[in-house]
Design an enzyme around this catalytic site. Sequence first.
Site, short mmCIF file in Angstrom:
data_model
loop_
_atom_site.label_atom_id
_atom_site.label_comp_id
_atom_site.label_asym_id
_atom_site.label_seq_id
_atom_site.Cartn_x
_atom_site.Cartn_y
_atom_site.Cartn_z
CB ALA A 23 91.29 -2.71 -70.87
CG PHE A 34 89.21 -9.24 -69.45
CD1 PHE A 34 89.96 -9.93 -68.52
CD2 PHE A 34 88.12 -8.50 -69.01
CE1 PHE A 34 89.64 -9.90 -67.17
CE2 PHE A 34 87.78 -8.46 -67.66
CZ PHE A 34 88.55 -9.17 -66.74
CB ILE A 104 82.66 -5.98 -66.73
CG1 ILE A 104 83.92 -6.84 -66.86
CG2 ILE A 104 82.01 -5.75 -68.09
CD1 ILE A 104 83.67 -8.23 -67.48
CG HIS A 120 81.00 -3.74 -72.69
ND1 HIS A 120 82.32 -3.64 -73.09
CD2 HIS A 120 80.27 -3.27 -73.73
CE1 HIS A 120 82.37 -3.13 -74.32
NE2 HIS A 120 81.14 -2.89 -74.72
CB CYS A 131 61.75 -13.10 -58.71
SG CYS A 131 63.33 -13.28 -57.83
#
Length: 242
Positions: A23, A34, A104, A120, A131
């Site tokens: 982070a 987070f 992320i 992650h 699909c």
Amino acid sequence: MQQFEEVRTILEKAKKITVLTGAGASTESGIPDFRSANGLYADANVEMYLSRGYYNRSPKEFWKHYKEIFQINTFHQYKPNRGHRFLAELEEQGKDITILTQNIDGLHQVGGSKHVIDLHGTLQTAHCPKCKMGYDLQYMIDHEVPRCEKCNFILNPDVVLYGDTLPQYQNAIKRLYETDVLIVMGTSLKVQPVASFPQIAKREVGATTILVNEELTGQEYNFDYVFQNKIGEFVEGLSSIK
């Protein structure tokens, strides 16, 4: 200053560099940590809202909470910082460098890095569970509950959810065993299995290990060099050496 000189020489001579980021690599871009006390994971229900079971049971509600927790409607405002650019520049100089990131946000890729393993997953994309067609962040922002245009299935986010395995774990381990230098940047090394990476690199591989983190991690014994700095300060220190 001597440590900066030694590390700069090590990076110049290294054949394969691996960088583990957490982070702290993104907080300098304004993205909240987070997992901090005031971070987006502070809500006691977050682990449930971001779980595979919740997505399977209530996909519409899942997407509502997912968007709120990660504030994806405002995500375009975040830009790569000096740390991201530094790693991209190493790659541009011809270095064999791979980034293993716990983040992320996708900012390593936006910053220009080509060889990134998103441990992650990523907020930047989602896909159809049927699909497998991929969709970008803007599509998720534009649709309250994003669905596949072809199949009408509710999309699956490309973030690793609670209850998922880490799909990139084996690729990360393979890279660790090939590396000469491991740089750990902006992570407290509290979350397994990533917390074991420095020990693997130092004890099993024999790589040179470098830690850059504002706070001590309790794993300093696994590092040859420890810089208790912000990543931007570390980059500035390396850059100041003529």
